[in-house]
Design a protein around this motif. Structure first.
Motif, PDB file in Angstrom:
ATOM      1  N   THR A  38     -21.833  31.215  31.302  1.00 28.71           N
ATOM      2  CA  THR A  38     -21.933  32.675  31.317  1.00 28.71           C
ATOM      3  C   THR A  38     -22.942  33.055  32.385  1.00 28.71           C
ATOM      4  O   THR A  38     -23.902  32.324  32.658  1.00 28.71           O
ATOM      5  CB  THR A  38     -22.402  33.262  29.966  1.00 28.71           C
ATOM      6  OG1 THR A  38     -23.802  33.002  29.785  1.00 28.71           O
ATOM      7  CG2 THR A  38     -21.597  32.705  28.800  1.00 28.71           C
ATOM      8  N   ALA A  39     -22.690  34.204  32.984  1.00 29.92           N
ATOM      9  CA  ALA A  39     -23.611  34.731  33.992  1.00 29.92           C
ATOM     10  C   ALA A  39     -23.451  36.240  34.039  1.00 29.92           C
ATOM     11  O   ALA A  39     -22.348  36.758  33.856  1.00 29.92           O
ATOM     12  CB  ALA A  39     -23.307  34.130  35.353  1.00 29.92           C
ATOM     13  N   ARG A  40     -24.559  36.932  34.256  1.00 28.09           N
ATOM     14  CA  ARG A  40     -24.461  38.381  34.453  1.00 28.09           C
ATOM     15  C   ARG A  40     -24.018  38.670  35.882  1.00 28.09           C
ATOM     16  O   ARG A  40     -23.400  39.680  36.162  1.00 28.09           O
ATOM     17  CB  ARG A  40     -25.797  39.057  34.150  1.00 28.09           C
ATOM     18  CG  ARG A  40     -26.078  39.155  32.650  1.00 28.09           C
ATOM     19  CD  ARG A  40     -27.349  39.903  32.347  1.00 28.09           C
ATOM     20  NE  ARG A  40     -28.523  39.282  32.936  1.00 28.09           N
ATOM     21  CZ  ARG A  40     -29.748  39.791  32.906  1.00 28.09           C
ATOM     22  NH1 ARG A  40     -29.947  40.941  32.310  1.00 28.09           N
ATOM     23  NH2 ARG A  40     -30.757  39.159  33.449  1.00 28.09           N
ATOM     24  N   ARG A  52     -18.322  36.476  32.565  1.00 25.86           N
ATOM     25  CA  ARG A  52     -19.395  37.476  32.539  1.00 25.86           C
ATOM     26  C   ARG A  52     -19.856  37.696  31.099  1.00 25.86           C
ATOM     27  O   ARG A  52     -19.019  37.895  30.208  1.00 25.86           O
ATOM     28  CB  ARG A  52     -18.903  38.801  33.121  1.00 25.86           C
ATOM     29  CG  ARG A  52     -18.562  38.713  34.586  1.00 25.86           C
ATOM     30  CD  ARG A  52     -19.808  38.691  35.477  1.00 25.86           C
ATOM     31  NE  ARG A  52     -19.469  38.237  36.826  1.00 25.86           N
ATOM     32  CZ  ARG A  52     -19.956  37.144  37.400  1.00 25.86           C
ATOM     33  NH1 ARG A  52     -20.816  36.372  36.747  1.00 25.86           N
ATOM     34  NH2 ARG A  52     -19.616  36.800  38.611  1.00 25.86           N
ATOM     35  N   ALA A  53     -21.143  37.656  30.892  1.00 23.94           N
ATOM     36  CA  ALA A  53     -21.682  37.914  29.557  1.00 23.94           C
ATOM     37  C   ALA A  53     -23.154  38.261  29.645  1.00 23.94           C
ATOM     38  O   ALA A  53     -23.848  37.841  30.572  1.00 23.94           O
ATOM     39  CB  ALA A  53     -21.486  36.706  28.650  1.00 23.94           C
ATOM     40  N   ASP A  54     -23.605  39.027  28.670  1.00 23.78           N
ATOM     41  CA  ASP A  54     -25.007  39.395  28.539  1.00 23.78           C
ATOM     42  C   ASP A  54     -25.436  38.995  27.130  1.00 23.78           C
ATOM     43  O   ASP A  54     -24.873  39.488  26.150  1.00 23.78           O
ATOM     44  CB  ASP A  54     -25.144  40.910  28.744  1.00 23.78           C
ATOM     45  CG  ASP A  54     -26.579  41.408  28.614  1.00 23.78           C
ATOM     46  OD1 ASP A  54     -27.444  40.625  28.170  1.00 23.78           O
ATOM     47  OD2 ASP A  54     -26.824  42.583  28.935  1.00 23.78           O
ATOM     48  N   ASP A  57     -25.991  41.368  24.148  1.00 17.64           N
ATOM     49  CA  ASP A  57     -24.862  42.174  23.667  1.00 17.64           C
ATOM     50  C   ASP A  57     -23.869  41.280  22.929  1.00 17.64           C
ATOM     51  O   ASP A  57     -23.166  40.481  23.526  1.00 17.64           O
ATOM     52  CB  ASP A  57     -24.212  42.842  24.886  1.00 17.64           C
ATOM     53  CG  ASP A  57     -22.990  43.689  24.537  1.00 17.64           C
ATOM     54  OD1 ASP A  57     -22.541  43.661  23.371  1.00 17.64           O
ATOM     55  OD2 ASP A  57     -22.487  44.368  25.446  1.00 17.64           O
ATOM     56  N   SER A  58     -23.836  41.420  21.597  1.00 20.97           N
ATOM     57  CA  SER A  58     -22.968  40.569  20.767  1.00 20.97           C
ATOM     58  C   SER A  58     -21.502  40.663  21.157  1.00 20.97           C
ATOM     59  O   SER A  58     -20.791  39.654  21.180  1.00 20.97           O
ATOM     60  CB  SER A  58     -23.083  40.961  19.283  1.00 20.97           C
ATOM     61  OG  SER A  58     -24.377  40.706  18.821  1.00 20.97           O
ATOM     62  N   ALA A  59     -21.034  41.876  21.474  1.00 17.12           N
ATOM     63  CA  ALA A  59     -19.623  42.063  21.830  1.00 17.12           C
ATOM     64  C   ALA A  59     -19.290  41.302  23.110  1.00 17.12           C
ATOM     65  O   ALA A  59     -18.208  40.711  23.236  1.00 17.12           O
ATOM     66  CB  ALA A  59     -19.313  43.550  21.996  1.00 17.12           C
ATOM     67  N   SER A  60     -20.218  41.300  24.049  1.00 17.34           N
ATOM     68  CA  SER A  60     -19.973  40.600  25.313  1.00 17.34           C
ATOM     69  C   SER A  60     -19.983  39.082  25.106  1.00 17.34           C
ATOM     70  O   SER A  60     -19.213  38.357  25.739  1.00 17.34           O
ATOM     71  CB  SER A  60     -20.973  41.056  26.380  1.00 17.34           C
ATOM     72  OG  SER A  60     -21.901  40.091  26.723  1.00 17.34           O
ATOM     73  N   ASN A 105     -34.263  36.051  24.755  1.00 18.25           N
ATOM     74  CA  ASN A 105     -34.493  34.606  24.627  1.00 18.25           C
ATOM     75  C   ASN A 105     -34.256  34.053  23.223  1.00 18.25           C
ATOM     76  O   ASN A 105     -33.752  32.935  23.084  1.00 18.25           O
ATOM     77  CB  ASN A 105     -35.931  34.267  25.037  1.00 18.25           C
ATOM     78  CG  ASN A 105     -36.225  34.629  26.481  1.00 18.25           C
ATOM     79  OD1 ASN A 105     -35.412  35.222  27.179  1.00 18.25           O
ATOM     80  ND2 ASN A 105     -37.407  34.283  26.940  1.00 18.25           N
ATOM     81  N   LEU A 106     -34.624  34.810  22.210  1.00 18.54           N
ATOM     82  CA  LEU A 106     -34.504  34.317  20.832  1.00 18.54           C
ATOM     83  C   LEU A 106     -33.285  34.919  20.125  1.00 18.54           C
ATOM     84  O   LEU A 106     -32.411  34.189  19.651  1.00 18.54           O
ATOM     85  CB  LEU A 106     -35.787  34.614  20.051  1.00 18.54           C
ATOM     86  CG  LEU A 106     -35.814  34.153  18.591  1.00 18.54           C
ATOM     87  CD1 LEU A 106     -35.538  32.654  18.466  1.00 18.54           C
ATOM     88  CD2 LEU A 106     -37.169  34.496  17.953  1.00 18.54           C
ATOM     89  N   THR A 107     -33.208  36.243  20.085  1.00 22.65           N
ATOM     90  CA  THR A 107     -32.041  36.864  19.448  1.00 22.65           C
ATOM     91  C   THR A 107     -30.782  36.534  20.246  1.00 22.65           C
ATOM     92  O   THR A 107     -29.711  36.357  19.674  1.00 22.65           O
ATOM     93  CB  THR A 107     -32.226  38.395  19.306  1.00 22.65           C
ATOM     94  OG1 THR A 107     -33.548  38.664  18.839  1.00 22.65           O
ATOM     95  CG2 THR A 107     -31.216  38.970  18.326  1.00 22.65           C
ATOM     96  N   GLY A 108     -30.912  36.411  21.558  1.00 19.49           N
ATOM     97  CA  GLY A 108     -29.771  36.016  22.395  1.00 19.49           C
ATOM     98  C   GLY A 108     -29.253  34.646  22.000  1.00 19.49           C
ATOM     99  O   GLY A 108     -28.037  34.435  21.887  1.00 19.49           O
TER     100      GLY A 108
END
Length: 240
Positions: A38-40, A52-54, A57-60, A105-108
């Motif tokens: 994954t990469a922004r 593509r992912a962030d 953002d859970s949906a992404s 970093n953590l929640t991600g």
């Protein structure tokens, strides 16, 4: 002589477009795995699928996994590597500086691990590898937010191990020290020399040295290791 046979796996690495993440992706490709990153922005190394992912953002994250699953099959190995820094001294650190770093970093990492666990539970196999840092347990002035986020990954991996360990799923933490990346290259020669004095090995690591520990943890040889924190720091943290 190892009797373990090589099994190609579907691997997803977050933040695989540069630095350590890029090196990890390259190493998995070189070993013959199916690899997505994954990469922004930017792209992963040759031979990888970039989505593509962030991670905030859970949906992404869900969409990225769905895309990878459709192209390469269920994700069997996930490496939570994406992260940010907002370094500043405690007295100057805003609440946003703190929460933004924790969220990425953590929640991600939580978002990525939760989404990956669905397929792993179904397959009764999984390798979860969280990229922490020596400062997660060693501490670092000016990095209260970053070190807190990286220490939190240890609790995450150990709780996941207790929850999912009986299902053939392992969760481990790799804690790199100073690595030769774009970030360390920007340090002055004097500062680099100063940092190297505190490292028993007397040098920074190459990104490949970190990547090979990660690929080993994902291998069948490491099936009985879970909830561990493996430092790749030249002795700086002394096992922290």
């Amino acid at each position: 002589m190892s009797t373990t046979t090589f099994t190609p796996r579907t691997v997803l690495i977050t933040g695989g477009n540069r630095g350590i993440g890029y090196a990890i992706a390259s190493e998995f490709v070189a070993q013959g795995h199916r690899v997505a990153v994954t990469a922004r922005s930017g792209e992963g190394p040759a031979g990888t699928l970039t989505v593509r992912a962030d991670v905030t953002d859970s949906a992404s994250i869900d969409a990225a996994f769905t895309e990878v699953e459709a192209a390469l099959g269920p994700v069997e190995v996930v490496v939570a590597n994406a992260g940010i820094t907002r370094d500043t001294l405690l007295m100057r650190m805003s609440e946003t500086d703190f929460t933004a770093v924790i969220d990425a970093n953590l929640t991600g990492a939580f978002r990525v691990v939760k989404r990956s666990s669905k397929g792993m539970l179904k397959a009764r196999f999984g390798r979860i590898i969280l990229i922490s840092s020596v400062v997660g347990l060693y501490g670092s002035a000016g990095q209260v937010n970053y070190s807190s986020s990286k220490a939190g990954l240890v609790g995450l991996a150990r709780s996941v191990t207790r929850e999912l360990g009986a299902r053939g799923i392992t969760a481990n933490v790799v804690a790199p020290g100073f690595i030769e990346t774009e970030m360390t290259a920007e340090l002055s020669d004097a500062l680099q020399t100063e940092y190297k004095k505190s490292i028993p090995a007397g040098r920074f690591a190459t990104p490949t040295e970190v990547a090979r520990v990660v690929t080993w943890l994902a291998s069948d040889d490491a099936a009985y290791i879970s909830g561990a924190v493996i430092p790749v720091d030249g002795g700086l943290g002394m096992g922290h």
